[in-house]
Design a protein around this motif. Structure first.
Motif, PDB file in Angstrom:
ATOM      1  N   SER A 126     -91.208  48.495 -30.368  1.00 30.94           N
ATOM      2  CA  SER A 126     -90.780  49.794 -30.899  1.00 30.94           C
ATOM      3  C   SER A 126     -90.836  50.883 -29.830  1.00 30.94           C
ATOM      4  N   SER A 127     -91.658  50.693 -28.798  1.00 27.31           N
ATOM      5  CA  SER A 127     -91.748  51.663 -27.702  1.00 27.31           C
ATOM      6  C   SER A 127     -91.055  51.092 -26.473  1.00 27.31           C
ATOM      7  N   LYS A 128     -90.563  51.956 -25.618  1.00 26.02           N
ATOM      8  CA  LYS A 128     -89.891  51.512 -24.397  1.00 26.02           C
ATOM      9  C   LYS A 128     -90.822  50.688 -23.529  1.00 26.02           C
ATOM     10  N   LYS A 129     -92.047  51.175 -23.349  1.00 28.81           N
ATOM     11  CA  LYS A 129     -93.024  50.473 -22.515  1.00 28.81           C
ATOM     12  C   LYS A 129     -93.334  49.091 -23.099  1.00 28.81           C
ATOM     13  N   GLY A 130     -93.586  49.061 -24.418  1.00 28.27           N
ATOM     14  CA  GLY A 130     -93.889  47.792 -25.066  1.00 28.27           C
ATOM     15  C   GLY A 130     -92.728  46.823 -24.996  1.00 28.27           C
ATOM     16  N   TYR A 131     -91.516  47.348 -25.160  1.00 27.49           N
ATOM     17  CA  TYR A 131     -90.331  46.493 -25.093  1.00 27.49           C
ATOM     18  C   TYR A 131     -90.185  45.873 -23.702  1.00 27.49           C
ATOM     19  N   MET A 132     -90.302  46.687 -22.671  1.00 27.55           N
ATOM     20  CA  MET A 132     -90.146  46.186 -21.304  1.00 27.55           C
ATOM     21  C   MET A 132     -91.223  45.156 -20.972  1.00 27.55           C
ATOM     22  N   GLU A 133     -92.446  45.411 -21.409  1.00 25.52           N
ATOM     23  CA  GLU A 133     -93.535  44.452 -21.163  1.00 25.52           C
ATOM     24  C   GLU A 133     -93.258  43.140 -21.889  1.00 25.52           C
ATOM     25  N   THR A 134     -92.736  43.246 -23.115  1.00 23.10           N
ATOM     26  CA  THR A 134     -92.437  42.045 -23.902  1.00 23.10           C
ATOM     27  C   THR A 134     -91.371  41.196 -23.235  1.00 23.10           C
ATOM     28  N   MET A 135     -90.281  41.824 -22.808  1.00 25.05           N
ATOM     29  CA  MET A 135     -89.188  41.062 -22.213  1.00 25.05           C
ATOM     30  C   MET A 135     -89.563  40.539 -20.831  1.00 25.05           C
ATOM     31  N   ASP A 136     -90.379  41.267 -20.106  1.00 22.53           N
ATOM     32  CA  ASP A 136     -90.861  40.759 -18.813  1.00 22.53           C
ATOM     33  C   ASP A 136     -91.739  39.529 -19.028  1.00 22.53           C
ATOM     34  N   GLU A 137     -92.560  39.579 -20.086  1.00 19.43           N
ATOM     35  CA  GLU A 137     -93.415  38.434 -20.413  1.00 19.43           C
ATOM     36  C   GLU A 137     -92.569  37.244 -20.844  1.00 19.43           C
ATOM     37  N   PHE A 138     -91.550  37.510 -21.652  1.00 17.90           N
ATOM     38  CA  PHE A 138     -90.651  36.435 -22.075  1.00 17.90           C
ATOM     39  C   PHE A 138     -89.997  35.785 -20.854  1.00 17.90           C
ATOM     40  N   ASP A 139     -89.499  36.608 -19.949  1.00 14.84           N
ATOM     41  CA  ASP A 139     -88.819  36.093 -18.765  1.00 14.84           C
ATOM     42  C   ASP A 139     -89.766  35.293 -17.885  1.00 14.84           C
ATOM     43  N   SER A 140     -91.006  35.766 -17.764  1.00 17.75           N
ATOM     44  CA  SER A 140     -91.994  35.086 -16.928  1.00 17.75           C
ATOM     45  C   SER A 140     -92.415  33.739 -17.511  1.00 17.75           C
ATOM     46  N   ILE A 141     -92.574  33.683 -18.837  1.00 16.00           N
ATOM     47  CA  ILE A 141     -93.089  32.463 -19.483  1.00 16.00           C
ATOM     48  C   ILE A 141     -91.975  31.468 -19.806  1.00 16.00           C
ATOM     49  N   ILE A 142     -90.861  31.963 -20.332  1.00 14.36           N
ATOM     50  CA  ILE A 142     -89.782  31.074 -20.780  1.00 14.36           C
ATOM     51  C   ILE A 142     -88.555  31.166 -19.880  1.00 14.36           C
ATOM     52  N   GLY A 143     -88.174  32.392 -19.544  1.00 18.48           N
ATOM     53  CA  GLY A 143     -86.976  32.615 -18.736  1.00 18.48           C
ATOM     54  C   GLY A 143     -85.837  33.131 -19.588  1.00 18.48           C
ATOM     55  N   ILE A 144     -85.298  34.278 -19.227  1.00 17.78           N
ATOM     56  CA  ILE A 144     -84.211  34.878 -20.004  1.00 17.78           C
ATOM     57  C   ILE A 144     -82.984  33.970 -20.008  1.00 17.78           C
ATOM     58  N   ASP A 145     -82.876  33.089 -19.031  1.00 19.13           N
ATOM     59  CA  ASP A 145     -81.738  32.169 -18.999  1.00 19.13           C
ATOM     60  C   ASP A 145     -81.746  31.217 -20.194  1.00 19.13           C
ATOM     61  N   ARG A 146     -82.893  31.032 -20.843  1.00 27.95           N
ATOM     62  CA  ARG A 146     -82.966  30.174 -22.027  1.00 27.95           C
ATOM     63  C   ARG A 146     -82.709  30.940 -23.322  1.00 27.95           C
ATOM     64  N   LEU A 147     -82.577  32.249 -23.258  1.00 29.03           N
ATOM     65  CA  LEU A 147     -82.333  33.053 -24.462  1.00 29.03           C
ATOM     66  C   LEU A 147     -80.836  33.034 -24.781  1.00 29.03           C
ATOM     67  N   LYS A 148     -80.466  32.379 -25.881  1.00 29.73           N
ATOM     68  CA  LYS A 148     -79.052  32.183 -26.215  1.00 29.73           C
ATOM     69  C   LYS A 148     -78.617  32.915 -27.486  1.00 29.73           C
ATOM     70  N   LEU A 149     -79.582  33.413 -28.269  1.00 30.44           N
ATOM     71  CA  LEU A 149     -79.247  34.113 -29.513  1.00 30.44           C
ATOM     72  C   LEU A 149     -80.373  35.064 -29.868  1.00 30.44           C
TER      73      LEU A 149
END
Length: 283
Positions: A192-215
């Motif tokens: 809901s916050s910009k900071k929280g959103y950026m941290e969340t997506m950075d964590e997603f990219d680090s752990i899983i990889g945005i290249d695996r996000l398809k939907l």
């Protein structure tokens, strides 16, 4: 809607699979999500050749560029005994059905460990997916593991769970991710916050990889961050809110990823209201 943006809705298959394409066209979307059969039944009669032909013929003239399937709700790949066996058979059937209709991805909730613990649940899910892939064949169909809210004994409410499932699977090249905004928010990722959103997506990219996000399942949340309660809300009216939704809609890394609404269908106009709310935020 910005050029190249893929936005859609989960639509009904009532009246036949091809009717879903008609409903998508009526909503003026280029992306839809469907069930492949009744979502609350283990089995369904096979598609007839006429049914398949009608769907395939309709795909070309309705303006729908992306079609995703969502698996039935009874499936639990972390279950036990007869439930687990039924779940593997049902997922295998869904993969074959998707293949018949030319649908390349089936979204599935990872499963509930039923009290056996996360480690046991993760191991079972990976093994069950491998069995379903092996039985179904149809190598043109992938599974999209969906992030969960963490309600009950659900597996998949932390990005690490999904990473471990992928790594344990033999067929890991056939597994990608569906991110549900309501679910990750309820699981404790404060988008809901910009900071929280950026941290969340950075964590997603680090752990899983945005290249695996398809939907992306684009849903607001009735409950607060970390509630572990899965309750979807209309866009902008929930705890994520319009500002929170704007963060994901304006993330250039995600501009090419299809987004599907699973917001409440209070009346016949609900889908269009939510689509318009999203389109307004995109502008």
């Amino acid at each position: 809607m910005k050029a190249g943006r893929y936005l859609g809705v989960h639509v009904s298959i009532s009246g036949g699979m091809h009717k879903a394409l008609v409903r998508g066209m009526e909503l003026a979307v280029n992306t839809i999500q469907v069930f492949l059969k009744n979502s609350n039944q283990w089995e369904a009669k096979p598609y007839s050749s006429a049914e398949i032909d009608k769907f395939l013929a309709s795909k070309g003239d309705k303006g729908i560029e992306h079609i995703f399937a969502h698996s039935g709700y009874l499936i639990n790949l972390a279950g036990a005994g007869d439930m687990l066996e039924k779940s593997v058979r049902a997922l295998s059937d869904e993969i074959r059905r998707a293949h018949q209709l030319g649908i390349g991805s089936v979204v599935i909730h990872p499963g509930s460990h039923l009290g056996a613990g996360l480690d046991e649940g993760i191991n079972k899910i990976a093994g069950s997916m491998d069995r379903a892939f092996q039985d179904a064949g149809a190598r043109d169909v992938k599974i999209l593991l969906e992030t969960t809210a963490g309600q009950g004994n659900a597996v998949g409410f932390k990005f690490e769970h999904l990473r471990r499932i992928i790594d344990l699977c033999t067929h890991r090249d056939r597994i990608d991710i569906c991110l549900d905004t309501c679910h990750i928010f309820a699981a404790g990722y404060d988008i809901s916050s910009k900071k929280g959103y950026m941290e969340t997506m950075d964590e997603f990219d680090s752990i899983i990889g945005i290249d695996r996000l398809k939907l992306i399942h684009l849903n607001d949340s009735k409950k607060g961050c970390g509630s572990l309660v899965d309750r979807h809300e209309h866009i902008g009216l929930g705890m994520i809110g319009e500002k929170g939704m704007t963060h994901i809609l304006h993330d250039s890394r995600l501009a090419h990823i299809p987004m599907v609404l699973e917001t409440p269908k209070d009346d016949d106009g609900s889908d269009m209201k939510n689509l318009n709310a999203v389109r307004k935020l995109i502008k």
